[in-house]
Write a protein that holds these residues in place. Structure first.
Motif, PDB file in Angstrom:
ATOM      1  N   THR A  51       1.165  -1.294  -0.573  1.00 15.43           N
ATOM      2  CA  THR A  51      -0.144  -0.218   0.134  1.00 15.43           C
ATOM      3  C   THR A  51       0.993   1.394   0.224  1.00 15.43           C
ATOM      4  N   THR A  52       2.101   1.401   0.841  1.00 22.94           N
ATOM      5  CA  THR A  52       3.466   2.700   0.350  1.00 22.94           C
ATOM      6  C   THR A  52       2.617   2.472  -0.996  1.00 22.94           C
ATOM      7  N   ASP A  53       2.965   4.435  -0.858  1.00 20.70           N
ATOM      8  CA  ASP A  53       3.604   5.219  -1.782  1.00 20.70           C
ATOM      9  C   ASP A  53       4.549   5.356  -2.988  1.00 20.70           C
ATOM     10  N   PHE A  54       5.396   4.848  -2.650  1.00 21.99           N
ATOM     11  CA  PHE A  54       7.016   4.414  -2.750  1.00 21.99           C
ATOM     12  C   PHE A  54       6.979   3.665  -3.194  1.00 21.99           C
ATOM     13  N   ILE A  55       8.311   3.690  -4.073  1.00 24.98           N
ATOM     14  CA  ILE A  55       8.387   2.060  -5.030  1.00 24.98           C
ATOM     15  C   ILE A  55      10.415   2.569  -4.798  1.00 24.98           C
ATOM     16  N   LEU A  56      10.489   1.322  -4.918  1.00 29.88           N
ATOM     17  CA  LEU A  56      11.986   1.565  -4.380  1.00 29.88           C
ATOM     18  C   LEU A  56      13.163   1.623  -5.600  1.00 29.88           C
ATOM     19  N   ARG A  57      13.915   2.290  -5.683  1.00 28.15           N
ATOM     20  CA  ARG A  57      14.963   2.565  -6.940  1.00 28.15           C
ATOM     21  C   ARG A  57      15.543   1.316  -7.427  1.00 28.15           C
ATOM     22  N   LYS A 192       2.543 -19.380 -11.959  1.00 27.66           N
ATOM     23  CA  LYS A 192       3.718 -19.763 -12.915  1.00 27.66           C
ATOM     24  C   LYS A 192       4.451 -18.321 -12.609  1.00 27.66           C
ATOM     25  N   PHE A 193       4.309 -16.980 -11.872  1.00 26.94           N
ATOM     26  CA  PHE A 193       4.953 -16.281 -11.885  1.00 26.94           C
ATOM     27  C   PHE A 193       5.888 -17.222 -10.926  1.00 26.94           C
ATOM     28  N   VAL A 194       5.330 -17.041  -9.579  1.00 30.86           N
ATOM     29  CA  VAL A 194       5.339 -16.924  -8.279  1.00 30.86           C
ATOM     30  C   VAL A 194       7.387 -18.582  -8.583  1.00 30.86           C
ATOM     31  N   GLU A 195       6.328 -19.572  -9.000  1.00 28.14           N
ATOM     32  CA  GLU A 195       7.532 -20.435  -9.213  1.00 28.14           C
ATOM     33  C   GLU A 195       8.270 -20.413  -9.935  1.00 28.14           C
ATOM     34  N   PHE A 196       8.273 -19.395 -11.040  1.00 26.22           N
ATOM     35  CA  PHE A 196       9.288 -18.861 -12.182  1.00 26.22           C
ATOM     36  C   PHE A 196      10.541 -18.358 -11.205  1.00 26.22           C
ATOM     37  N   PHE A 197      10.338 -17.558 -10.732  1.00 26.34           N
ATOM     38  CA  PHE A 197      10.647 -16.278 -10.141  1.00 26.34           C
ATOM     39  C   PHE A 197      12.186 -16.842  -8.894  1.00 26.34           C
ATOM     40  N   SER A 198      10.816 -18.276  -7.771  1.00 29.14           N
ATOM     41  CA  SER A 198      11.612 -18.937  -7.302  1.00 29.14           C
ATOM     42  C   SER A 198      12.847 -19.152  -7.427  1.00 29.14           C
ATOM     43  N   PHE A 199      11.829 -20.442  -8.409  1.00 28.61           N
ATOM     44  CA  PHE A 199      13.232 -21.291  -8.732  1.00 28.61           C
ATOM     45  C   PHE A 199      14.664 -20.414  -9.413  1.00 28.61           C
ATOM     46  N   ARG A 218       0.022  -4.795  -9.219  1.00 28.37           N
ATOM     47  CA  ARG A 218      -0.106  -4.864  -7.185  1.00 28.37           C
ATOM     48  C   ARG A 218       1.248  -5.502  -6.889  1.00 28.37           C
ATOM     49  N   LEU A 219       1.257  -6.322  -7.994  1.00 25.57           N
ATOM     50  CA  LEU A 219       1.784  -7.912  -7.639  1.00 25.57           C
ATOM     51  C   LEU A 219       3.709  -6.964  -8.072  1.00 25.57           C
ATOM     52  N   SER A 220       3.787  -6.195  -9.414  1.00 29.24           N
ATOM     53  CA  SER A 220       4.633  -5.833 -10.228  1.00 29.24           C
ATOM     54  C   SER A 220       4.966  -5.001  -8.972  1.00 29.24           C
ATOM     55  N   LYS A 221       4.386  -4.100  -7.989  1.00 28.98           N
ATOM     56  CA  LYS A 221       4.879  -3.809  -7.621  1.00 28.98           C
ATOM     57  C   LYS A 221       5.535  -3.835  -5.884  1.00 28.98           C
ATOM     58  N   LEU A 222       4.960  -5.076  -5.148  1.00 27.02           N
ATOM     59  CA  LEU A 222       5.139  -6.038  -4.991  1.00 27.02           C
ATOM     60  C   LEU A 222       6.580  -6.151  -4.792  1.00 27.02           C
ATOM     61  N   MET A 223       7.218  -7.096  -5.844  1.00 29.92           N
ATOM     62  CA  MET A 223       8.224  -7.175  -5.941  1.00 29.92           C
ATOM     63  C   MET A 223       8.930  -6.662  -5.692  1.00 29.92           C
ATOM     64  N   ILE A 224       9.082  -5.460  -7.082  1.00 27.75           N
ATOM     65  CA  ILE A 224      10.288  -4.549  -6.340  1.00 27.75           C
ATOM     66  C   ILE A 224      10.353  -3.855  -5.344  1.00 27.75           C
ATOM     67  N   ASN A 225       9.289  -4.226  -4.526  1.00 25.54           N
ATOM     68  CA  ASN A 225       9.313  -3.187  -3.520  1.00 25.54           C
ATOM     69  C   ASN A 225      10.103  -4.472  -2.541  1.00 25.54           C
ATOM     70  N   LEU A 226      10.209  -5.917  -2.455  1.00 24.58           N
ATOM     71  CA  LEU A 226      10.848  -6.543  -1.767  1.00 24.58           C
ATOM     72  C   LEU A 226      12.069  -6.985  -2.304  1.00 24.58           C
ATOM     73  N   SER A 227      12.891  -6.438  -3.439  1.00 21.44           N
ATOM     74  CA  SER A 227      13.938  -6.834  -4.177  1.00 21.44           C
ATOM     75  C   SER A 227      15.032  -6.228  -3.482  1.00 21.44           C
ATOM     76  N   ASN A 228      15.111  -5.797  -2.620  1.00 20.98           N
ATOM     77  CA  ASN A 228      16.617  -5.016  -1.386  1.00 20.98           C
ATOM     78  C   ASN A 228      16.271  -6.999  -0.579  1.00 20.98           C
ATOM     79  N   LEU A 230      15.045  -8.980  -1.769  1.00 23.61           N
ATOM     80  CA  LEU A 230      15.789 -10.600  -2.672  1.00 23.61           C
ATOM     81  C   LEU A 230      17.169 -10.755  -3.038  1.00 23.61           C
ATOM     82  N   ASP A 231      17.404  -9.504  -2.706  1.00 23.20           N
ATOM     83  CA  ASP A 231      19.183  -9.192  -3.686  1.00 23.20           C
ATOM     84  C   ASP A 231      19.089  -9.886  -4.925  1.00 23.20           C
ATOM     85  N   VAL A 232      17.868  -8.856  -5.572  1.00 27.40           N
ATOM     86  CA  VAL A 232      17.736  -9.390  -6.987  1.00 27.40           C
ATOM     87  C   VAL A 232      17.027  -7.681  -7.098  1.00 27.40           C
ATOM     88  N   GLN A 233      17.369  -7.405  -8.837  1.00 28.38           N
ATOM     89  CA  GLN A 233      17.084  -6.267  -8.886  1.00 28.38           C
ATOM     90  C   GLN A 233      15.981  -6.926 -10.200  1.00 28.38           C
TER      91      GLN A 233
END
Length: 396
Positions: A51-57, A192-199, A218-228, A230-233
């Motif tokens: 729900t944050t109004d910000f997206i990580l760089r 499919k998205f989660v399993e492909f990425f996680s593997f 919502r999912l793409s925003k969440l994934m980007i905010n989790l990227s730090n 997850l240590d992934v770009q």
């Protein structure tokens, strides 16, 4: 009396087994909860990320590409490959009626400068009426910095020219990304998205570019905010392709991906959601590519077609299906590209004893198959990966 002793022992054994199973179940639940807490912090933090109004760089892959209609066709993306040299990916409606003019826009000038136009076919079309092209535009070297290019069939006023913003891929950069996977667009499925990425994250892939057709924001925003964590770009690039053509889509995205990641990522692979890079004896991408020589440009991997016979929602699809179709029509190959050495031209062909692409598809009835359990060695870490657990528990 002896019979009663045996009965009592049997009852105690059954009770012990039941208690053990209950303990094991509760332990696994606690292990999962602790993993989630350790990963996300308190549960409210996870909600905040949605729900944050910000997206990580994230990694800057340049201006977001977008199909733009120009004279007699479309242009998807354009790249500054030299001082005043531009390379664009285009799809003309008619290969016999290409643009004749190109114009380069400079940052501090109101009017563009005229450039020299040329072109080449990327492929012949693979039977399609659409033939993707490279458009080139070059001009005399000047001190100003170009930021956009226009292609026209006739001379137009500046206000009527459509600008395609440039991604600068010139110069040397610090290669802080080892492997990038560019993912082709397909009908969206969260599983499919989660399993492909996680593997592939489990294999050590540290960068993903998703060409996005219908991934929920919502999912793409969440994934980007989790990227730090997850240590992934992560990057999500729009894909508004005006035609439905799988062959052309793969060709264009492959070339856009390679140009976009040039000198920024050591290795690049282009995959669909149902395609997994699976090392046969090793456990990581690095183990596959570590022996590549400097003159190798492409790493060719054999494709195995795995038949989808089971689809339990509580388990990754790749850990349920192990039947491989013995179908010669699927002997095509995928490539992992080495972008480090520009003079490299050789292709290194790997056999299935080292690695292969597992492609999960529906098979015809009564098709001949063999079994391949090479995916099983990843089962524990794959199932316990945080995003897969969140998906299984319907918390993603």
């Amino acid at each position: 009396m002896k019979k009663y002793h045996q009965l009592i022992l049997l009852i105690f054994s059954i009770i012990s087994l039941v208690l053990f199973l209950i303990y094991r179940h509760e332990y696994n639940r606690l292990h999962y909860v602790l993993e989630v807490f350790n990963f996300f912090g308190q549960p409210c933090n996870f909600s905040d990320l949605q729900t944050t109004d910000f997206i990580l760089r994230q990694q800057d892959w340049g201006p977001q590409p977008m199909w733009q209609e120009t004279d007699n066709g479309y242009v998807y993306s354009a790249f500054l490959t030299g001082k005043m040299k531009i390379k664009a990916i285009a799809l003309p409606r008619d290969s016999n009626k290409l643009p004749k003019n190109c114009y380069i826009w400079l940052e501090d000038k109101k009017k563009p400068i005229s450039g020299k136009f040329s072109y080449s076919k990327i492929v012949d079309g693979g039977g399609s009426s659409l033939v993707p092209h490279f458009y080139y535009c070059s001009a005399e070297i000047i001190d100003n910095t170009p930021f956009a290019v226009s292609f026209t069939s006739v001379v137009k006023k500046e206000v009527n020219m459509k600008k395609i913003l440039l991604t600068d891929v010139t110069g040397s950069r610090n290669l802080n990304i080892n492997t990038t996977i560019c993912v082709l667009p397909s009908n969206f499925s969260k599983k499919k998205f989660v399993e492909f990425f996680s593997f592939h994250r489990l294999l050590g892939v540290d960068s993903f570019i998703f060409y996005n057709k219908d991934i929920p924001y919502r999912l793409s925003k969440l994934m980007i905010n989790l990227s730090n964590r997850l240590d992934v770009q992560l990057a999500f690039l729009p894909w508004n392709f005006p035609k439905i053509d799988i062959f052309i889509t793969r060709v264009i995205i492959e070339n856009d991906c390679l140009l976009r990641t040039h000198s920024r990522s050591n290795f690049v692979a282009i995959l669909e959601y149902n395609e997994y890079i699976v090392p046969t004896i090793s456990y990581s991408i690095n183990d596959i590519v570590k022996d590549l020589k400097d003159n190798v440009y492409k790493l060719s991997l054999p494709v195995q077609k795995f038949c989808i016979n089971n689809a339990n929602v509580n388990k990754p699809l790749a850990l349920q299906n192990f039947e491989v179709a013995t179908d010669a029509r699927f002997n095509s190959v995928h490539f992992v590209f080495n972008n480090v050495n520009n003079n490299a031209v050789d292709t290194n062909n790997l056999d299935r004893t080292k690695a292969s692409i597992h492609k999960y598809v529906k098979c015809e009835n009564n098709i001949k198959t063999t079994t391949d359990f090479s995916m099983n060695k990843f089962s524990t870490d794959f199932i316990r990966s945080t995003l897969v657990q969140l998906l299984i528990h319907n918390q993603l």
